[in-house]
Design a protein around this motif. Structure first.
Motif, PDB file in Angstrom:
ATOM      1  N   ALA A   1       0.832  18.221  12.424  1.00 28.25           N
ATOM      2  CA  ALA A   1      -0.556  18.060  12.840  1.00 28.25           C
ATOM      3  C   ALA A   1      -1.240  16.900  12.141  1.00 28.25           C
ATOM      4  O   ALA A   1      -2.177  16.303  12.679  1.00 28.25           O
ATOM      5  CB  ALA A   1      -1.329  19.355  12.576  1.00 28.25           C
ATOM      6  N   PHE A   2      -0.778  16.549  10.923  1.00 28.67           N
ATOM      7  CA  PHE A   2      -1.523  15.596  10.105  1.00 28.67           C
ATOM      8  C   PHE A   2      -0.740  14.361   9.677  1.00 28.67           C
ATOM      9  O   PHE A   2      -1.341  13.311   9.456  1.00 28.67           O
ATOM     10  CB  PHE A   2      -2.031  16.292   8.830  1.00 28.67           C
ATOM     11  N   ASP A   3       0.566  14.462   9.521  1.00 23.51           N
ATOM     12  CA  ASP A   3       1.321  13.400   8.851  1.00 23.51           C
ATOM     13  C   ASP A   3       1.674  12.272   9.812  1.00 23.51           C
ATOM     14  O   ASP A   3       2.855  12.005  10.087  1.00 23.51           O
ATOM     15  CB  ASP A   3       2.570  13.977   8.192  1.00 23.51           C
ATOM     16  N   ASP A   4       0.649  11.597  10.326  1.00 27.75           N
ATOM     17  CA  ASP A   4       0.839  10.502  11.259  1.00 27.75           C
ATOM     18  C   ASP A   4      -0.196   9.423  10.960  1.00 27.75           C
ATOM     19  O   ASP A   4      -1.346   9.515  11.392  1.00 27.75           O
ATOM     20  CB  ASP A   4       0.692  10.992  12.702  1.00 27.75           C
ATOM     21  N   PRO A   5       0.162   8.380  10.213  1.00 28.42           N
ATOM     22  CA  PRO A   5      -0.796   7.341   9.845  1.00 28.42           C
ATOM     23  C   PRO A   5      -1.356   6.570  11.032  1.00 28.42           C
ATOM     24  O   PRO A   5      -2.384   5.908  10.917  1.00 28.42           O
ATOM     25  CB  PRO A   5       0.014   6.412   8.925  1.00 28.42           C
TER      26      PRO A   5
ATOM     27  N   LEU B   1      -6.510  17.856  -4.095  1.00 25.28           N
ATOM     28  CA  LEU B   1      -5.511  18.727  -3.472  1.00 25.28           C
ATOM     29  C   LEU B   1      -5.694  18.716  -1.958  1.00 25.28           C
ATOM     30  O   LEU B   1      -6.780  18.984  -1.456  1.00 25.28           O
ATOM     31  CB  LEU B   1      -5.651  20.142  -4.029  1.00 25.28           C
ATOM     32  N   GLY B   2      -4.624  18.404  -1.238  1.00 26.27           N
ATOM     33  CA  GLY B   2      -4.739  18.217   0.205  1.00 26.27           C
ATOM     34  C   GLY B   2      -5.447  16.919   0.513  1.00 26.27           C
ATOM     35  O   GLY B   2      -6.336  16.857   1.352  1.00 26.27           O
ATOM     36  N   SER B   3      -5.027  15.844  -0.144  1.00 28.49           N
ATOM     37  CA  SER B   3      -5.774  14.582  -0.131  1.00 28.49           C
ATOM     38  C   SER B   3      -5.629  13.781   1.151  1.00 28.49           C
ATOM     39  O   SER B   3      -6.443  12.897   1.422  1.00 28.49           O
ATOM     40  CB  SER B   3      -5.333  13.720  -1.309  1.00 28.49           C
ATOM     41  N   GLY B   4      -4.584  14.045   1.946  1.00 26.76           N
ATOM     42  CA  GLY B   4      -4.421  13.305   3.193  1.00 26.76           C
ATOM     43  C   GLY B   4      -4.294  11.814   2.970  1.00 26.76           C
ATOM     44  O   GLY B   4      -3.514  11.352   2.141  1.00 26.76           O
ATOM     45  N   SER B   5      -5.122  11.027   3.665  1.00 25.76           N
ATOM     46  CA  SER B   5      -5.034   9.566   3.592  1.00 25.76           C
ATOM     47  C   SER B   5      -5.708   8.985   2.362  1.00 25.76           C
ATOM     48  O   SER B   5      -5.649   7.776   2.138  1.00 25.76           O
ATOM     49  CB  SER B   5      -5.654   8.947   4.847  1.00 25.76           C
ATOM     50  N   CYS B   6      -6.374   9.819   1.557  1.00 25.23           N
ATOM     51  CA  CYS B   6      -6.882   9.438   0.224  1.00 25.23           C
ATOM     52  C   CYS B   6      -8.021   8.414   0.249  1.00 25.23           C
ATOM     53  O   CYS B   6      -8.235   7.717  -0.750  1.00 25.23           O
ATOM     54  CB  CYS B   6      -5.759   8.899  -0.666  1.00 25.23           C
ATOM     55  N   SER B   7      -8.765   8.327   1.327  1.00 23.13           N
ATOM     56  CA  SER B   7      -9.844   7.335   1.359  1.00 23.13           C
ATOM     57  C   SER B   7     -10.901   7.619   0.298  1.00 23.13           C
ATOM     58  O   SER B   7     -11.423   6.691  -0.341  1.00 23.13           O
ATOM     59  CB  SER B   7     -10.483   7.285   2.745  1.00 23.13           C
ATOM     60  N   HIS B   8     -11.218   8.875   0.068  1.00 22.88           N
ATOM     61  CA  HIS B   8     -12.223   9.226  -0.935  1.00 22.88           C
ATOM     62  C   HIS B   8     -11.656   9.084  -2.343  1.00 22.88           C
ATOM     63  O   HIS B   8     -12.369   8.688  -3.279  1.00 22.88           O
ATOM     64  CB  HIS B   8     -12.731  10.638  -0.679  1.00 22.88           C
TER      65      HIS B   8
ATOM     66  N   ALA C   1      -1.435   5.419   1.648  1.00 24.88           N
ATOM     67  CA  ALA C   1      -2.483   5.344   0.629  1.00 24.88           C
ATOM     68  C   ALA C   1      -1.992   4.602  -0.611  1.00 24.88           C
ATOM     69  O   ALA C   1      -2.733   3.820  -1.223  1.00 24.88           O
ATOM     70  CB  ALA C   1      -2.949   6.742   0.260  1.00 24.88           C
ATOM     71  N   ALA C   2      -0.730   4.830  -0.993  1.00 28.42           N
ATOM     72  CA  ALA C   2      -0.169   4.142  -2.154  1.00 28.42           C
ATOM     73  C   ALA C   2      -0.120   2.634  -1.921  1.00 28.42           C
ATOM     74  O   ALA C   2      -0.408   1.841  -2.828  1.00 28.42           O
ATOM     75  CB  ALA C   2       1.225   4.683  -2.459  1.00 28.42           C
ATOM     76  N   ALA C   3       0.220   2.240  -0.700  1.00 29.24           N
ATOM     77  CA  ALA C   3       0.229   0.816  -0.371  1.00 29.24           C
ATOM     78  C   ALA C   3      -1.184   0.233  -0.452  1.00 29.24           C
ATOM     79  O   ALA C   3      -1.376  -0.892  -0.930  1.00 29.24           O
ATOM     80  CB  ALA C   3       0.817   0.609   1.027  1.00 29.24           C
TER      81      ALA C   3
END
Length: 322
Positions: free
Chosen positions: A39-43, A92-99, A125-127
């Protein structure tokens, strides 16, 4: 909670057109964790839900910080962490980490740790962190529900649209309390409404009334030919198949937090009406012409009126471990 609703059939067809047959086939996996990851892991995912609208993000900012142009990260640092350094934040549950990227840009933080099951999103996000020269970030792919919890390891723990995906919320909040240092902050920007997105009759009535008032030009579903004509909400079967983690114990979040933490602030953000009305049609409200923005203002005013009599589904909160 109904097993099936009319929205289940309409939105499944829309998902087929938006994300393809492979996405729907991924929901046949017996692993609940795998269905959640799909459901979520698609950049590359593009949606037409209400959070894509700059006006909506400005509305959230204004409700939290008082300024539509000021996101909450700088507000939190200025209000609660001013003058401090060497801080450690875990999301926790950071997803794409924009915040999390925004927090890491503040010199107060020695470490910003992002944890999620979505490895592709964390890699992206690491990139981004490398591109921005942020060396104080760490990214870990792991299931929080199965991890050992440290004691007094963090100054801040963040859940941004994440805590409502956790089972055993009471236990998770207890672990968060354990992992925070004395005086540490728990920050949430999250959905705290009905479990499994089972909208109330009042929500459905108000949302359908607003939907009927929108012109047909603004009701065509994203990447589909169908007009959005009615909102019934999701059935129990689709919730379990599509994403078993969605709003699984959302109603338990605030009681669990308030039992253990001292509340510093809570800001209601709404979502009770806009979530329902704008799902799959929000792309029509991106243009900044006067007519479109007038429609958005009408929707905002209607939701604000609804919130005068009903608790908010979305909440920003800052809590302290005493």
């Amino acid at each position: 909670m109904p097993l099936l609703t009319s929205d289940d059939f309409v939105e499944t067809l829309a998902k087929l057109r938006q994300r393809g047959a492979g996405f729907l086939l991924s929901k046949l996996n017996f692993s609940a964790l795998a269905r959640t990851q799909s459901a979520f892991d698609d950049p590359t995912l593009r949606t037409a839900n209400w959070w894509i609208l700059p006006a909506v993000r400005g509305r959230w900012n204004a409700k939290i910080t008082g300024d539509p142009a000021r996101p909450y990260e700088g507000y939190v640092v200025e209000k609660y962490l001013r003058g401090r350094t060497g801080l450690r934040l875990c999301s926790l549950g950071s997803g794409s980490c924009s915040h999390e990227l925004a927090f890491a840009s503040h010199p107060a933080f020695e470490l910003v740790e992002c944890v999620d099951i979505a490895g592709a999103l964390l890699a992206k996000a690491a990139a981004q962190a490398r591109q921005e020269g942020l060396t104080n970030m760490r990214f870990e792919v792991r299931d929080v529900n199965r991890q050992p919890w440290p004691t007094a390891a963090y100054d801040v723990i963040l859940f941004h649209s994440a805590l409502h995906h956790f089972r055993q919320v009471e236990a998770v909040v207890g672990h968060v309390w354990q992992a925070l240092r004395p005086g540490g902050l728990l920050i949430i920007n999250d959905y705290v409404g009905p479990n499994r997105l089972q909208w109330t009759p009042a929500q459905l009535a108000a949302a359908n009334q607003l939907l009927r008032q929108l012109p047909a030009t603004h009701r065509r579903r994203y990447m589909a030919r169908q007009l959005k004509t009615r909102i019934s909400g999701p059935g129990r079967l689709r919730m379990l198949v599509a994403d078993p983690s969605e709003a699984v114990e959302s109603e338990a979040i605030l009681p669990a937090i308030r039992r253990r933490f001292r509340m510093l602030e809570e800001k209601p953000l709404g979502g009770n009406i806009l979530t329902l009305v704008l799902k799959d049609i929000a792309h029509h409200f991106l243009p900044e012409d006067a007519a479109t923005q007038a429609l958005l203002r009408q929707l905002f005013e209607a939701e604000d009126e609804f919130l005068r009599h009903h608790p908010s589904d979305l909440l920003f909160g800052v809590y302290q471990k005493s």
